[in-house]
Write a protein that holds these residues in place. Sequence first.
Motif, short mmCIF file in Angstrom:
data_model
loop_
_atom_site.label_atom_id
_atom_site.label_comp_id
_atom_site.label_asym_id
_atom_site.label_seq_id
_atom_site.Cartn_x
_atom_site.Cartn_y
_atom_site.Cartn_z
N ASP A 1 21.50 4.85 8.76
CA ASP A 1 20.94 4.07 7.65
C ASP A 1 20.02 4.93 6.81
N PRO A 2 20.06 4.78 5.49
CA PRO A 2 19.11 5.49 4.63
C PRO A 2 17.69 4.98 4.89
N VAL A 3 16.78 5.93 5.07
CA VAL A 3 15.40 5.58 5.40
C VAL A 3 14.49 6.11 4.31
N PRO A 4 13.63 5.25 3.74
CA PRO A 4 12.74 5.73 2.68
C PRO A 4 11.59 6.57 3.24
N VAL A 5 11.10 7.43 2.40
CA VAL A 5 9.90 8.20 2.73
C VAL A 5 8.72 7.51 2.06
N PRO A 6 7.76 7.00 2.86
CA PRO A 6 6.63 6.27 2.26
C PRO A 6 5.60 7.22 1.66
N GLU A 7 5.03 6.79 0.55
CA GLU A 7 3.92 7.51 -0.07
C GLU A 7 2.77 6.54 -0.25
N PRO A 8 1.64 6.78 0.45
CA PRO A 8 0.51 5.84 0.36
C PRO A 8 -0.02 5.73 -1.06
N CYS A 9 -0.51 4.52 -1.38
CA CYS A 9 -1.13 4.26 -2.67
C CYS A 9 -2.61 3.98 -2.48
N GLU A 10 -3.34 4.05 -3.56
CA GLU A 10 -4.73 3.61 -3.51
C GLU A 10 -4.78 2.09 -3.37
N CYS A 11 -5.76 1.61 -2.63
CA CYS A 11 -5.87 0.17 -2.39
C CYS A 11 -6.14 -0.57 -3.69
N ASP A 12 -5.46 -1.66 -3.85
CA ASP A 12 -5.61 -2.52 -5.02
C ASP A 12 -6.28 -3.81 -4.59
N ALA A 13 -7.30 -4.22 -5.30
CA ALA A 13 -8.10 -5.38 -4.89
C ALA A 13 -7.30 -6.67 -4.90
N VAL A 14 -6.24 -6.74 -5.68
CA VAL A 14 -5.45 -7.97 -5.76
C VAL A 14 -4.30 -7.96 -4.77
N LYS A 15 -3.55 -6.85 -4.72
CA LYS A 15 -2.30 -6.83 -3.98
C LYS A 15 -2.45 -6.54 -2.49
N ASP A 16 -3.49 -5.84 -2.09
CA ASP A 16 -3.54 -5.31 -0.72
C ASP A 16 -4.49 -6.07 0.20
N PHE A 17 -5.09 -7.13 -0.29
CA PHE A 17 -6.05 -7.87 0.53
C PHE A 17 -5.69 -9.36 0.52
N GLU A 18 -6.08 -10.04 1.58
CA GLU A 18 -5.83 -11.48 1.71
C GLU A 18 -7.04 -12.12 2.37
N GLY B 1 0.78 -1.23 0.00
CA GLY B 1 0.00 0.00 0.00
C GLY B 1 0.81 1.27 0.00
N GLN B 2 2.09 1.21 -0.35
CA GLN B 2 2.88 2.42 -0.36
C GLN B 2 4.03 2.31 -1.35
N LYS B 3 4.49 3.48 -1.80
CA LYS B 3 5.73 3.57 -2.57
C LYS B 3 6.86 3.90 -1.61
N GLN B 4 8.09 3.61 -2.04
CA GLN B 4 9.26 3.94 -1.25
C GLN B 4 10.12 4.92 -2.03
N VAL B 5 10.35 6.08 -1.43
CA VAL B 5 11.16 7.12 -2.07
C VAL B 5 12.37 7.39 -1.18
N PHE B 6 13.57 7.24 -1.75
CA PHE B 6 14.80 7.47 -1.01
C PHE B 6 15.43 8.80 -1.43
N ARG B 7 16.11 9.44 -0.49
CA ARG B 7 16.96 10.59 -0.78
C ARG B 7 18.36 10.04 -1.06
N ARG B 8 18.79 10.13 -2.33
CA ARG B 8 20.01 9.46 -2.74
C ARG B 8 20.97 10.43 -3.41
N ARG B 9 22.26 10.28 -3.14
CA ARG B 9 23.30 11.09 -3.78
C ARG B 9 23.24 10.87 -5.29
#
Length: 1466
Positions: free
Chosen positions: A577-594, A555-563
């Motif tokens: 340690d490099p830490v990503p900045v998460p960006e929420p995504c819209e829920c996907d019926a296939v990927k985000d549910f179990e 449910g999220q993208k990962q964006v890093f601050r990189r040289r």
Amino acid sequence: MRYLKGILLPALLVLASFASAKKDAPLIETTPFDRELISLLYFDDSEVILSFEFDTGRIWRSKDSGKKWEQNKDIQTLGILKNPFNNKVAIAVGQTKHYITYDQGESWNEFDTEFPPSMFGSGTPVSWHRDDSKKILFSTLEDCITAPCLGRTFYTEDGFKSKPKLLRSDRKMCMWARSSDRFLLESDKHQNRILCITKGKYSDRPKDFRLLMSDNYFKDGDEKEPVMSSGRTVSGMANMASVKGYLVAAAKSDHSRELALYVTDDTEIWHRAEFGEGKIEEDAYTILESTNYSIQVDVVTQRLAYVGSLYTSNSNGTYFTKNIDHTNRSPDGYVDFEKVANIQGIVLVNVVDNADELATGARKKIKSKISFDDGRTFESLKAGDDEIHLHSVTDLSNSGRVFSSPAPGIVMGIGNTGDFLGQYTDGDLYVSDDAGLTWTLALQEAHKYEFGDQGSVLVAVFDEGETDEIQYSLSHGQPKSWKPIKLNFKFRARELTTVPDSTSLKFVLYGTRSKKGGGREYVIVHLDFAELHESECKDSDFEPWEARNGECIMGQKQVFRRRKRDAECFINEEFKDPVPVPEPCECDAVKDFECDFNFTPSGTGNDKECTPSGALTLPKGACEGDAKTYKGPSGWRKIPGNQCKGGKTDKLDDIERDCDEWKKKPQSNKITTKFTSFKGSKFLEYYYLERGTRSQDHDETVVMLTDQREAWITHNHGKEWTKAVKDDVVAIYPHQYNNDRVYFLTGSKKVWYSVDRGMRDSIHSFNAPTMPNTETLQIMQFHPHESDWIIWIGGEHCKKVNDPECHTLASVSRKNGLDWENLMPFVKKCAFVWREEGRAEKQELIFCEQHTKEEMGAPLELLSSDDWFKTKEVKFKSVVEFATMSEFIIVATKGGEDGKSLKVDASLDGSTFADAKFPPKFNVDHQTAYTVLDSSTHSIFLHVTVNPRRDQEYGSIIKSNSNGTSYVLSLNAVNRNTKGYVDFEKMQGIEGVALANVVANQEEVDGGAKKKKKTVITHNDGADWISLKAPEIDSLNNEYSCDVTETKKCSLHLHGYTERGDPRETFSSPTAVGIMMGVGNVGEHLDTIGEASTFITTDAGITWKEAKKGTYVWEFGDQGSVIVLVRRGEDTNHLFYSVDLGEWKRFDFADRRIRVDAITTVPSDTSLNFLIWGKDGKELVTINVDFSDLKEFKEQCKLDEENPTAGDYELWTPQHPILDDQQQCLFGHVAEYHRKKRDSKCFNGMKIDHLHEIKENCSCTRRDFECDFNFERLPGGECKRIEGLELPDAQAVCKNKGVKEYWEITGYRKIPISTCVGGKEMEHTSRNHPCPGYEDEFQKKHGITGFGLSMAIVIPFITAGGIGYYIWRNWDGKFGRIRLGDNVPSLDSESPWVSWPVAAISGLVAVVAAVPLLIGSLWKMVSSRFGGYGGRTYTSRSSFARGRGDYAVVDPDEGELLGEDSDEDV
């Protein structure tokens, strides 16, 4: 973050001091070492490194990333174990003296253990507590000689400031619940919880191992056995591991290699992991580096080719979905699999493109694949338009991760372009700075490589030989950006490493170089790039970099601050340690549910559905009146931890559900049948391939062969049959130790086989090395542990009938028939003699009986070899037969002064044999026979034939001590027949109860009269025998014609083995505790079978009642819940059954009469299905009879070990029939068994452990003793020395380990399985004396206190399998019998044991990196790139069997017992 760095590479290089100009090249410092070093271990987020010398164990320490080194000369270690949760703490493990540091090795505190550290338990001797570095578990070396590798674990709460305290002395492994970085991370529960796999409650056989938990260090009985998803506890626990937020436990399956995995996220609720069509087997899966929300497991699909399939679980670890087939594995369980560090969802794997060709010996063609969506889809790696393939975990050349580091998106690897992966030395260095999406050739030739300063610096060194250069790049490794650091000497690199999080500008190179005067020397090179540029990166030097090209994971993208790639600066943020900045995504019926709990997934992608696992709980007010549907849960849930928001999906909305869903399927309350007809006049053989108790399948598989040479197979107990193979079959060989395997022999070299009970199209073929032998000898022999090892005895030069050149030839395959090598010609028998319960050290140990002078028919000699007969040793000449029984190896030879008497020797290890000392007057002519009856109670019962004349055979049963060498008389005049069968049968499921038929008129029989037989029973393992008490009335309530109170003239007599058509039909069942059935009569002697009735006992033979008039065959179902009787040998159309051990009901299974030959069910008697075998006119028929739909079995019985009588079970205690004040004591203790209540309407289902507990030990009585060697029992029960015979040497026991005193011979010896204490200790009524060398200790013990008898040590017998003192019973129904003599081939069988399986845990991330830890010189033998403690341990497994009854002729090799009358051999 913690990543594996500096795990192990076994040699270091010496480089001369070298300095470069500042700013033009990195700072270089070298440190030479006189001795080879082992391992470079960085402490996380620091520049401190520890290493130690290979030969001395002396520790070296650097506090500046290898620039300067100091030696600690006071400490010697075998290995250093870091605390993965505290970067200050480590333990240096020694032989028995160990050291712990809380300041990164600057100072050390010593602690001691009695024994060296563990080598076999969990792969590491230390378990760290995540939240408290002072809480540590330390395990010491296991006893693998007298027990199946059980050892001690100690604990400390103060970091070993005080002496460690004993936690368990019977564990296989122990660990803290909080032993991983995420388990119970958001909970305060179970701060002190420890989990241990320990021996069984009253058994140390691996099949009985338990998982126990304690919150108080197992003090004061504080232990709990968790209930699994089946609703019951699970035995056979083999291994456990902590993986991210999960604990995984593996349980071994009986009679199979299959395992069950149980997963928990809180130690309270455990679920079985389901793999769909996949199957988990011991030594055949690897738990890989997993995510925070799933577990990755690679499951072997081709054992001999080392190919697997990758599976990923849902968020609670219960359902696994296959990601990709044909993953590449190594023989030791490593898998070509790596997740790109610090980025969710990117996975690299290597797959075998020609997996289907490997069975024919083809070489692997390996391709590399990458997934950017958490393994749902995979694609090729691309360098421009070319595919590239990279060397991975199975071909590791450096320490740490293979491809990646925490440096965002920068990935490197060694490989090549083309169709498939080539040799490592033909590879080049490739780099990607978009996390594997595109690749570029960085450097030609193979190099070791490392990442620094979050990817600002990449370093590489040539890895195909010596070099004088080090390469580095400041531009993400792009072509033409690499610069050399020229050295003035050549060296061979062994390891290149840096701090675990790759944030430093300092690197350590480790290798060897030539030394002046010859040889190699070792050096560590420190590289520091800090002054290469003056500037530190500014904001303008960075760019946002989107991982996975913007793909959403959880449910999220990962964006890093990189040289930026071309920025001329260093980040210089060490240990950040490099830490990503998460960006929420819209829920996907296939990927985000179990699928939610209680729902089972099926299908994939958009076709995935969640169906109810069972009946649903109905909402209040729903389905009332005429309602057909109701609003209920969809079965879906958002994956826990998923950050998606919004989106167009209705996955969580309630849906219309059918009201029938919450209702259980109504039972018809009818018994169902299914007829199947076959061509032919006779069933030649049939075998049950019973699935293991931990199998996720539900089949009940049977294979059979008709006289038309047609082999058939059914997976539903005879409801549907199919042809097993297309060829004519002459014999079926089920694997003696693994129920999943079966072999179909044709009339040629072609052999059909299955390793999966013939399921899932798993029947394949191989060619045997020779045609089957023509001597009616055993053709196939199997290994108890290595299922792929087969011995084949065929015939050579035998194409022509009576060809004088025709002879037998033994061959062996270690690849399940794929290839063969010759062992020995002119053999009668060859067999593996290694046994899990025995003492043979080498699994390769084979015994062969070979005809002397290589002439068929010549006398035999016994030869042994443990190297496939490259070398061999003659063990015995004039051999009659050899056999294995449980832990014993028994050899019969022609010996004695006259050269005619049989001589017996016994061994526990296959190397040292001792003469069997028989009671006096047992010189037996070599034409007569021995029959080995049983050794399940730690003693051999041997029938010695006294009268060998045809139809007049009888003999004496003698019983051995615990090492099989000294025998005493148990029972005289025991009946046997011409085939060698003896009327002796042990009751299954209860220790020490046996029935026998004796010849009451032996003097008359010696004169030629017919035998008059009587039945007797023992309840103390053959020490005392009494007549069977007859019931007072018969089944029609009539009294018997004789006085049943006069047992000498009126008792119950039963027909035994000598009169059975199928020896698999036994009096008792391994799972119907205390119940026996038999056919016989009440009177003075046993009458003919035509005058017999059928009798039953439910209290282990103390009391009996007549079940039905006439002779019936019987079967037990559902562990005794149902008993079925049917007439055999006559035409009938009905059977009788009982579901309450009392009332017998009739059921018509056909509308016409058929001739019934047998009725069978699964060997464990756990099924509610039965098979009737018979003949209908000219056709053969099988009839499946299914009782599962009866109302009596509407639901599974409830069993709570904590409150055993609250549910559907009661506790039953067997008693001794000679009543006294301790009538409940049997073998010195009161045992309580679970038995289903007669009025409980439920089914037992899965096999339960019937023994609930040993309630108490009793005081010793006469019943706990038997007569010693050279003593005989008088009618009054006392033991008297036989006149003219010498007393045994009492002092001989001093040779046994640990014995410090001995007692004068009294004539009595304690029954080996008795656990009585105190009371009448009849072997200790004489004086005791000190063993030589223990006089002072003896005086101190006995002279001061003055009460020597009360402090006496019970002299131990030499144990053969190291088994716990309560468990000399046989739960599985297999009591082997082996006949020696009469030139009858023996059968090789034993009581099955189950070994411990091992979950092979990945050494990458799931298990913390550790150095090898081995004892003394073993270090060099087994240290490897990941060291002795990498989380992967591979141990042995034991034998399996599936037979019923003491002879267990179910296996074709055991059919040899029938000798020349057998029609099952080729």
